[in-house]
Motif scaffolding. Structure first.
Motif, PDB file in Angstrom:
ATOM      1  N   GLU A  78       0.835  -1.196   0.000  1.00  0.00           N
ATOM      2  CA  GLU A  78       0.000   0.000   0.000  1.00  0.00           C
ATOM      3  C   GLU A  78       0.876   1.256   0.000  1.00  0.00           C
ATOM      4  O   GLU A  78       0.579   2.239  -0.696  1.00  0.00           O
ATOM      5  CB  GLU A  78      -0.931  -0.011   1.207  1.00  0.00           C
ATOM      6  CG  GLU A  78      -2.059   0.997   1.115  1.00  0.00           C
ATOM      7  CD  GLU A  78      -3.041   0.877   2.272  1.00  0.00           C
ATOM      8  OE1 GLU A  78      -4.247   1.027   2.033  1.00  0.00           O
ATOM      9  OE2 GLU A  78      -2.595   0.639   3.411  1.00  0.00           O
ATOM     10  N   CYS A  82       0.116   0.609  -4.209  1.00  0.00           N
ATOM     11  CA  CYS A  82      -0.823  -0.447  -4.615  1.00  0.00           C
ATOM     12  C   CYS A  82      -2.168  -0.215  -3.939  1.00  0.00           C
ATOM     13  O   CYS A  82      -2.237  -0.117  -2.708  1.00  0.00           O
ATOM     14  CB  CYS A  82      -0.285  -1.827  -4.249  1.00  0.00           C
ATOM     15  SG  CYS A  82       1.244  -2.255  -5.104  1.00  0.00           S
ATOM     16  N   ASN A  83      -3.217  -0.113  -4.731  1.00  0.00           N
ATOM     17  CA  ASN A  83      -4.546   0.099  -4.157  1.00  0.00           C
ATOM     18  C   ASN A  83      -5.519  -1.038  -4.481  1.00  0.00           C
ATOM     19  O   ASN A  83      -6.703  -0.947  -4.190  1.00  0.00           O
ATOM     20  CB  ASN A  83      -5.126   1.449  -4.606  1.00  0.00           C
ATOM     21  CG  ASN A  83      -4.968   1.689  -6.103  1.00  0.00           C
ATOM     22  OD1 ASN A  83      -4.835   0.734  -6.869  1.00  0.00           O
ATOM     23  ND2 ASN A  83      -4.957   2.950  -6.499  1.00  0.00           N
ATOM     24  N   ILE A  85      -5.055  -5.084  -3.699  1.00  0.00           N
ATOM     25  CA  ILE A  85      -4.084  -6.015  -3.108  1.00  0.00           C
ATOM     26  C   ILE A  85      -4.710  -7.394  -2.914  1.00  0.00           C
ATOM     27  O   ILE A  85      -5.824  -7.524  -2.403  1.00  0.00           O
ATOM     28  CB  ILE A  85      -3.555  -5.475  -1.759  1.00  0.00           C
ATOM     29  CG1 ILE A  85      -2.851  -4.124  -1.986  1.00  0.00           C
ATOM     30  CG2 ILE A  85      -2.599  -6.477  -1.104  1.00  0.00           C
ATOM     31  CD1 ILE A  85      -2.397  -3.441  -0.702  1.00  0.00           C
ATOM     32  N   ILE A 101      -6.473  -0.940   6.165  1.00  0.00           N
ATOM     33  CA  ILE A 101      -6.097  -0.353   4.894  1.00  0.00           C
ATOM     34  C   ILE A 101      -6.770   1.004   4.726  1.00  0.00           C
ATOM     35  O   ILE A 101      -7.722   1.333   5.432  1.00  0.00           O
ATOM     36  CB  ILE A 101      -6.483  -1.273   3.714  1.00  0.00           C
ATOM     37  CG1 ILE A 101      -7.971  -1.641   3.773  1.00  0.00           C
ATOM     38  CG2 ILE A 101      -5.603  -2.518   3.682  1.00  0.00           C
ATOM     39  CD1 ILE A 101      -8.467  -2.441   2.588  1.00  0.00           C
ATOM     40  N   LYS A 102      -6.263   1.779   3.765  1.00  0.00           N
ATOM     41  CA  LYS A 102      -6.843   3.082   3.475  1.00  0.00           C
ATOM     42  C   LYS A 102      -8.201   2.909   2.790  1.00  0.00           C
ATOM     43  O   LYS A 102      -8.443   1.886   2.136  1.00  0.00           O
ATOM     44  CB  LYS A 102      -5.895   3.877   2.582  1.00  0.00           C
ATOM     45  CG  LYS A 102      -4.534   4.129   3.202  1.00  0.00           C
ATOM     46  CD  LYS A 102      -3.582   4.759   2.196  1.00  0.00           C
ATOM     47  CE  LYS A 102      -2.190   4.921   2.796  1.00  0.00           C
ATOM     48  NZ  LYS A 102      -1.210   5.437   1.800  1.00  0.00           N
ATOM     49  N   GLN A 104      -9.350   4.050   0.101  1.00  0.00           N
ATOM     50  CA  GLN A 104      -9.283   3.896  -1.354  1.00  0.00           C
ATOM     51  C   GLN A 104      -8.638   2.582  -1.787  1.00  0.00           C
ATOM     52  O   GLN A 104      -8.538   2.301  -2.988  1.00  0.00           O
ATOM     53  CB  GLN A 104      -8.524   5.070  -1.992  1.00  0.00           C
ATOM     54  CG  GLN A 104      -7.063   5.174  -1.604  1.00  0.00           C
ATOM     55  CD  GLN A 104      -6.839   6.069  -0.395  1.00  0.00           C
ATOM     56  OE1 GLN A 104      -7.689   6.164   0.486  1.00  0.00           O
ATOM     57  NE2 GLN A 104      -5.689   6.738  -0.377  1.00  0.00           N
ATOM     58  N   THR A 105      -8.198   1.759  -0.833  1.00  0.00           N
ATOM     59  CA  THR A 105      -7.545   0.490  -1.154  1.00  0.00           C
ATOM     60  C   THR A 105      -8.544  -0.662  -1.065  1.00  0.00           C
ATOM     61  O   THR A 105      -9.343  -0.732  -0.138  1.00  0.00           O
ATOM     62  CB  THR A 105      -6.376   0.217  -0.190  1.00  0.00           C
ATOM     63  OG1 THR A 105      -5.418   1.280  -0.306  1.00  0.00           O
ATOM     64  CG2 THR A 105      -5.689  -1.104  -0.513  1.00  0.00           C
ATOM     65  N   THR A 106      -8.476  -1.561  -2.031  1.00  0.00           N
ATOM     66  CA  THR A 106      -9.281  -2.783  -2.016  1.00  0.00           C
ATOM     67  C   THR A 106      -8.386  -3.961  -1.664  1.00  0.00           C
ATOM     68  O   THR A 106      -7.387  -4.215  -2.346  1.00  0.00           O
ATOM     69  CB  THR A 106      -9.929  -3.050  -3.393  1.00  0.00           C
ATOM     70  OG1 THR A 106     -10.832  -1.988  -3.702  1.00  0.00           O
ATOM     71  CG2 THR A 106     -10.686  -4.372  -3.390  1.00  0.00           C
ATOM     72  N   LEU A 107      -8.707  -4.644  -0.578  1.00  0.00           N
ATOM     73  CA  LEU A 107      -8.019  -5.874  -0.211  1.00  0.00           C
ATOM     74  C   LEU A 107      -8.951  -7.024  -0.576  1.00  0.00           C
ATOM     75  O   LEU A 107      -9.998  -7.206   0.031  1.00  0.00           O
ATOM     76  CB  LEU A 107      -7.693  -5.894   1.285  1.00  0.00           C
ATOM     77  CG  LEU A 107      -6.959  -7.123   1.830  1.00  0.00           C
ATOM     78  CD1 LEU A 107      -5.629  -7.343   1.114  1.00  0.00           C
ATOM     79  CD2 LEU A 107      -6.737  -6.992   3.332  1.00  0.00           C
TER      80      LEU A 107
END
Length: 235
Positions: A78, A82-83, A85, A101-102, A104-107
């Motif tokens: 991240e 990397c957004n 993951i 995670i932030k 805007q991040t997709t895990l």
């Protein structure tokens, strides 16, 4: 002013390394086959972080280092922009709720993705996982949520599965394939027609089977790759 960051895929690898490499290869394959990537710039921006964790073996033994290092690898990716993951390890999803995670991040939740695919095919499955994932019942709540009919591996099958995972980790792929073929033949004799390869080493072993005995296989590595690409290309 709020800005939208360009998409960038991150793959957590090292548990084990060949699983991460398989997800990487299937990400590029599906970028071409599904999304028509030809030119270099049409393939996804992507980072793969490969980092082995002390004490994690072929049955996916859980320990304090496992949780700490998985969280750290996601955060590192991240930090590198990397957004989108994905974690190339089913057992590591035990710690999914521990990873912050932030917004805007997709895990990607691999277990949920695979369970949705199983739902859409409307089949009954034999669930193939590592010994620890089986013990933790990692897939159960997701398969139940999506109303997927499934059975667990027998004790004899589980011994073969864990041995096959170890052989993939040692890069003895033909030997791993031979053991998986035994599992598939055993499953067929019990009346099963479909399996979930719910450990990221197992699709590699299955790819080295000489005969799948007509078994339908859900490949967790393939589904992780497809899920990340769907987010990347925003479709």
């Amino acid at each position: 002013m709020k800005t939208t960051l360009p998409p960038k895929i991150g793959i957590v690898s090292g548990v084990g390394p060949l699983a991460g490499a398989d997800v990487l290869a299937k990400t590029f394959k599906n970028a071409a086959n599904i999304y028509g990537a030809i030119e270099d710039s049409e393939y996804p921006d992507l980072l793969l972080l490969n980092h082995g964790i002390e004490g994690v073996d072929n049955i996916g033994t859980l320990n304090d280092a496992f949780e700490k290092e998985i969280v750290s690898m996601v955060q590192h990716l991240e930090g590198q922009g990397c957004n989108i993951i994905g974690i190339a390890c089913n057992t590591a999803h035990t710690y999914l709720d521990k990873i912050k995670i932030k917004p805007q991040t997709t895990l990607v939740n691999l277990i949920d993705i695979v369970s949705k695919v199983a739902k859409d095919t409307r089949r009954s499955y034999l669930l193939l996982t590592s010994g620890t994932s089986k013990q933790q019942k990692l897939y159960h709540r997701y398969l139940d949520k999506h109303a997927v009919l499934f059975q667990e591996s027998t004790q004899t099958q589980q011994v073969l599965l864990d041995k096959a995972i170890g052989l993939v980790m040692a890069h003895k792929l033909d030997e791993a394939g031979a053991l998986l073929e035994e599992v598939l033949r055993s499953a067929k004799s019990e009346g099963h027609k479909a399996v979930i390869a719910g450990c990221t080493e197992l699709p590699i072993a299955i790819a080295h089977c000489k005969d799948l005995v007509g078994m339908y296989v859900i490949d967790s590595n393939e589904e992780l790759a497809k899920a990340m690409l769907k987010k990347y290309y925003k479709v």
